[in-house]
Design a protein around this motif. Structure first.
Motif, PDB file in Angstrom:
ATOM      1  N   PHE A  77       0.849  -1.184   0.000  1.00  0.00           N
ATOM      2  CA  PHE A  77       0.000   0.000   0.000  1.00  0.00           C
ATOM      3  C   PHE A  77       0.884   1.233   0.000  1.00  0.00           C
ATOM      4  CE2 PHE A  77       0.797  -1.207   4.329  1.00  0.00           C
ATOM      5  CZ  PHE A  77       1.085  -0.013   4.970  1.00  0.00           C
ATOM      6  N   ASP A  79       0.790   5.857   0.179  1.00  0.00           N
ATOM      7  CA  ASP A  79       0.126   6.950   0.878  1.00  0.00           C
ATOM      8  C   ASP A  79      -0.782   7.763  -0.038  1.00  0.00           C
ATOM      9  OD1 ASP A  79       2.155   7.939  -0.610  1.00  0.00           O
ATOM     10  OD2 ASP A  79       2.971   9.258   0.926  1.00  0.00           O
ATOM     11  N   CYS A  80      -0.964   7.300  -1.265  1.00  0.00           N
ATOM     12  CA  CYS A  80      -1.837   8.013  -2.187  1.00  0.00           C
ATOM     13  C   CYS A  80      -2.567   7.006  -3.073  1.00  0.00           C
ATOM     14  CB  CYS A  80      -1.043   8.995  -3.034  1.00  0.00           C
ATOM     15  SG  CYS A  80       0.185   8.204  -4.065  1.00  0.00           S
ATOM     16  N   VAL A  81      -3.477   7.512  -3.880  1.00  0.00           N
ATOM     17  CA  VAL A  81      -4.240   6.669  -4.795  1.00  0.00           C
ATOM     18  C   VAL A  81      -3.586   6.760  -6.168  1.00  0.00           C
ATOM     19  CG1 VAL A  81      -6.500   6.307  -5.838  1.00  0.00           C
ATOM     20  CG2 VAL A  81      -6.335   7.055  -3.476  1.00  0.00           C
ATOM     21  N   SER A  82      -3.432   5.613  -6.848  1.00  0.00           N
ATOM     22  CA  SER A  82      -2.774   5.598  -8.151  1.00  0.00           C
ATOM     23  C   SER A  82      -3.709   6.139  -9.230  1.00  0.00           C
ATOM     24  CB  SER A  82      -2.335   4.179  -8.504  1.00  0.00           C
ATOM     25  OG  SER A  82      -3.465   3.395  -8.801  1.00  0.00           O
ATOM     26  N   GLY A  85      -6.996   4.454  -9.660  1.00  0.00           N
ATOM     27  CA  GLY A  85      -7.862   4.471  -8.498  1.00  0.00           C
ATOM     28  C   GLY A  85      -7.537   3.390  -7.481  1.00  0.00           C
ATOM     29  N   TYR A  86      -6.349   2.781  -7.591  1.00  0.00           N
ATOM     30  CA  TYR A  86      -5.967   1.704  -6.688  1.00  0.00           C
ATOM     31  C   TYR A  86      -5.245   2.267  -5.465  1.00  0.00           C
ATOM     32  CZ  TYR A  86      -6.918  -1.134 -10.777  1.00  0.00           C
ATOM     33  OH  TYR A  86      -7.528  -1.728 -11.850  1.00  0.00           O
ATOM     34  N   SER A  87      -5.646   1.796  -4.293  1.00  0.00           N
ATOM     35  CA  SER A  87      -4.978   2.184  -3.053  1.00  0.00           C
ATOM     36  C   SER A  87      -4.010   1.106  -2.569  1.00  0.00           C
ATOM     37  CB  SER A  87      -6.007   2.447  -1.958  1.00  0.00           C
ATOM     38  OG  SER A  87      -6.867   3.483  -2.331  1.00  0.00           O
ATOM     39  N   TYR A  88      -4.205  -0.123  -3.022  1.00  0.00           N
ATOM     40  CA  TYR A  88      -3.395  -1.264  -2.592  1.00  0.00           C
ATOM     41  C   TYR A  88      -2.992  -2.064  -3.822  1.00  0.00           C
ATOM     42  CZ  TYR A  88      -5.952  -0.131   1.667  1.00  0.00           C
ATOM     43  OH  TYR A  88      -6.510   0.522   2.721  1.00  0.00           O
ATOM     44  N   SER A  89      -2.039  -2.971  -3.641  1.00  0.00           N
ATOM     45  CA  SER A  89      -1.710  -3.920  -4.700  1.00  0.00           C
ATOM     46  C   SER A  89      -1.437  -5.272  -4.063  1.00  0.00           C
ATOM     47  CB  SER A  89      -0.513  -3.452  -5.523  1.00  0.00           C
ATOM     48  OG  SER A  89       0.643  -3.417  -4.731  1.00  0.00           O
ATOM     49  N   LYS A 106      -8.628  -1.766  -5.241  1.00  0.00           N
ATOM     50  CA  LYS A 106      -9.225  -0.490  -4.819  1.00  0.00           C
ATOM     51  C   LYS A 106      -9.522  -0.491  -3.328  1.00  0.00           C
ATOM     52  CE  LYS A 106     -10.854   0.838  -9.268  1.00  0.00           C
ATOM     53  NZ  LYS A 106     -11.817   1.505 -10.078  1.00  0.00           N
ATOM     54  N   ASP A 107      -9.796  -1.674  -2.769  1.00  0.00           N
ATOM     55  CA  ASP A 107     -10.002  -1.821  -1.329  1.00  0.00           C
ATOM     56  C   ASP A 107      -9.550  -3.228  -0.942  1.00  0.00           C
ATOM     57  OD1 ASP A 107     -12.025  -3.476  -2.255  1.00  0.00           O
ATOM     58  OD2 ASP A 107     -13.621  -2.066  -1.777  1.00  0.00           O
TER      59      ASP A 107
END
Length: 133
Positions: A77, A79-82, A85-89, A106-107
């Protein structure tokens, strides 16, 4: 505090950087004095580089591990949104080949994770028999 330095000491203190005139360094310091030894000192880091080399992993035995036998999975994860729109990978690493796959999440819901596993199955060809974290 120390106020007298030789050229070799200043060379080491500045990370092996060479200066044309070391007196300029001591002139701008408070009570600094240069002790000129006239000795030739190394122009490379040589003995000054005391960092130990990191240990490398041992070679993987191709008879012990095969493609997709063991796959390591981790969630990353930021500290920003890609841009997508993804926050995690979700990151997959094959133990035998060390090949990796990354899929955006995305979540952290089960539907997003399941979707990433299905994308991994399509990209890798099959699901592994064992997944490790």
């Amino acid at each position: 505090t120390k106020s007298t330095f030789s050229e070799a000491e200043l060379h080491v203190l500045h990370g092996g950087r060479s200066w044309k005139n070391y007196r300029h360094i001591t002139d701008v310091s408070k009570n600094g004095q240069l002790i000129s030894t006239g000795a030739d000192f190394p122009r490379s880091l040589g003995s000054e580089a005391t960092l130990a080399r990191p240990k490398r992993g041992s070679a993987i035995d191709p008879e012990q591990f095969a493609y997709l036998d063991y796959v390591h999975v981790d969630v990353a994860f930021g500290d920003c949104v890609s841009v997508g729109g993804y926050s995690y990978s979700l990151i997959f690493v094959d133990r035998a080949t060390r090949y990796n796959w990354a899929f955006g999440l995305k979540d952290l819901s089960s539907a997003s994770v399941l979707s990433a596993f299905l994308k991994f199955k399509g990209a890798a060809g099959r699901l592994p028999p064992e997944v490790r974290r």
